[in-house]
Write a protein that holds these residues in place. Structure first.
Motif, short mmCIF file in Angstrom:
data_model
loop_
_atom_site.label_atom_id
_atom_site.label_comp_id
_atom_site.label_asym_id
_atom_site.label_seq_id
_atom_site.Cartn_x
_atom_site.Cartn_y
_atom_site.Cartn_z
N PRO A 142 -32.05 -5.79 17.18
CA PRO A 142 -30.97 -6.66 17.66
C PRO A 142 -30.27 -7.43 16.55
CG PRO A 142 -33.11 -7.49 18.38
CD PRO A 142 -33.33 -6.15 17.78
N ASN A 143 -30.97 -7.80 15.50
CA ASN A 143 -30.32 -8.50 14.40
C ASN A 143 -29.31 -7.61 13.69
OD1 ASN A 143 -31.61 -11.06 14.56
ND2 ASN A 143 -33.46 -10.11 13.75
N LYS A 144 -29.67 -6.36 13.46
CA LYS A 144 -28.74 -5.40 12.84
C LYS A 144 -27.54 -5.14 13.76
CE LYS A 144 -30.48 -4.11 8.91
NZ LYS A 144 -29.75 -4.35 7.67
N PHE A 145 -27.83 -5.01 15.04
CA PHE A 145 -26.78 -4.78 16.03
C PHE A 145 -25.75 -5.91 15.99
CE2 PHE A 145 -25.04 -5.33 20.30
CZ PHE A 145 -24.63 -4.05 20.63
N LEU A 146 -26.23 -7.15 16.04
CA LEU A 146 -25.32 -8.29 16.02
C LEU A 146 -24.58 -8.42 14.69
CD1 LEU A 146 -27.23 -11.03 18.01
CD2 LEU A 146 -25.25 -9.69 18.71
N GLN A 147 -25.27 -8.10 13.60
CA GLN A 147 -24.61 -8.16 12.30
C GLN A 147 -23.45 -7.17 12.25
OE1 GLN A 147 -27.02 -7.33 8.83
NE2 GLN A 147 -25.34 -7.71 7.45
N LYS A 148 -23.66 -5.97 12.75
CA LYS A 148 -22.58 -4.98 12.77
C LYS A 148 -21.41 -5.47 13.62
CE LYS A 148 -25.29 -0.82 11.96
NZ LYS A 148 -25.72 0.47 12.51
N LYS A 149 -21.71 -6.10 14.74
CA LYS A 149 -20.66 -6.62 15.62
C LYS A 149 -19.89 -7.75 14.93
CE LYS A 149 -21.34 -4.11 19.25
NZ LYS A 149 -20.37 -3.08 19.63
N ARG A 150 -20.60 -8.65 14.24
CA ARG A 150 -19.94 -9.75 13.53
C ARG A 150 -19.06 -9.21 12.40
NH1 ARG A 150 -25.25 -12.27 13.49
NH2 ARG A 150 -25.26 -12.01 11.25
N LEU A 151 -19.55 -8.22 11.68
CA LEU A 151 -18.77 -7.65 10.58
C LEU A 151 -17.56 -6.88 11.10
CD1 LEU A 151 -21.66 -6.54 8.22
CD2 LEU A 151 -20.07 -8.44 7.87
N ALA A 152 -17.71 -6.21 12.23
CA ALA A 152 -16.57 -5.50 12.83
C ALA A 152 -15.49 -6.50 13.24
CB ALA A 152 -17.03 -4.67 14.02
N LYS A 153 -15.91 -7.64 13.78
CA LYS A 153 -14.95 -8.69 14.15
C LYS A 153 -14.27 -9.23 12.91
CE LYS A 153 -12.91 -11.56 16.90
NZ LYS A 153 -11.85 -11.08 17.79
N ALA A 154 -15.01 -9.43 11.83
CA ALA A 154 -14.44 -9.91 10.58
C ALA A 154 -13.39 -8.92 10.07
CB ALA A 154 -15.53 -10.10 9.54
N LYS A 155 -13.71 -7.65 10.11
CA LYS A 155 -12.77 -6.63 9.64
C LYS A 155 -11.49 -6.65 10.48
CE LYS A 155 -12.48 -1.73 8.46
NZ LYS A 155 -13.15 -0.44 8.53
N GLU A 156 -11.65 -6.78 11.77
CA GLU A 156 -10.49 -6.86 12.67
C GLU A 156 -9.61 -8.07 12.33
OE1 GLU A 156 -9.89 -8.16 17.27
OE2 GLU A 156 -11.50 -6.74 16.87
N LEU A 157 -10.23 -9.23 12.13
CA LEU A 157 -9.48 -10.44 11.79
C LEU A 157 -8.76 -10.29 10.45
CD1 LEU A 157 -12.02 -13.16 12.94
CD2 LEU A 157 -9.84 -12.57 14.04
N LEU A 158 -9.42 -9.67 9.50
CA LEU A 158 -8.81 -9.45 8.18
C LEU A 158 -7.63 -8.50 8.28
CD1 LEU A 158 -12.04 -9.17 6.04
CD2 LEU A 158 -10.31 -10.97 5.85
N GLN A 159 -7.78 -7.42 9.05
CA GLN A 159 -6.71 -6.44 9.17
C GLN A 159 -5.50 -7.02 9.89
OE1 GLN A 159 -9.05 -3.30 11.00
NE2 GLN A 159 -9.15 -2.17 9.07
N GLN A 160 -5.76 -7.92 10.82
CA GLN A 160 -4.67 -8.57 11.54
C GLN A 160 -4.14 -9.79 10.78
OE1 GLN A 160 -6.35 -9.47 15.37
NE2 GLN A 160 -6.43 -7.34 15.99
N ARG A 161 -4.79 -10.08 9.65
CA ARG A 161 -4.42 -11.22 8.80
C ARG A 161 -4.45 -12.54 9.56
NH1 ARG A 161 -1.30 -9.01 3.91
NH2 ARG A 161 -1.95 -6.87 4.06
#
Length: 89
Positions: A33-52
């Motif tokens: 579950p820790n890895k799962f949540l980390q991947k979700k948090r990083l995916a959200k970060a990538k989305e926010l960065l791409q949308q600036r």
């Protein structure tokens, strides 16, 4: 303000011990579950960065990282790019 989920809190809400929750989660999702949540948090970060919408220095605490360098390292490990490289695209 931290808005990320913690495994301990999720286990509590499920009325399970932490170890029972982890075992059930791994059985269901074939992933820690820790890895799962980390991947979700990083995916959200990538989305926010791409949308600036946010800069790395504005989001790492909200995503559960204690410092910017740990966030950068985890991001690069997951995507092969630094947050700045994604933001620049």
């Amino acid at each position: 303000m931290c808005t990320y989920l913690k495994i301990e809190g999720i286990a509590f809400l499920c009325k399970m011990s932490l170890s029972t929750f982890k075992k059930c989660f791994i059985k269901e999702y074939n992933e820690n579950p820790n890895k799962f949540l980390q991947k979700k948090r990083l995916a959200k970060a990538k989305e926010l960065l791409q949308q600036r919408k946010q800069k790395p220095s504005e989001m790492y605490l909200e995503l559960g990282y204690k410092n910017l360098s740990n966030f950068r390292a985890a991001f690069k490990n997951e995507f092969g790019l630094t947050p700045r490289e994604v933001d620049a695209r």
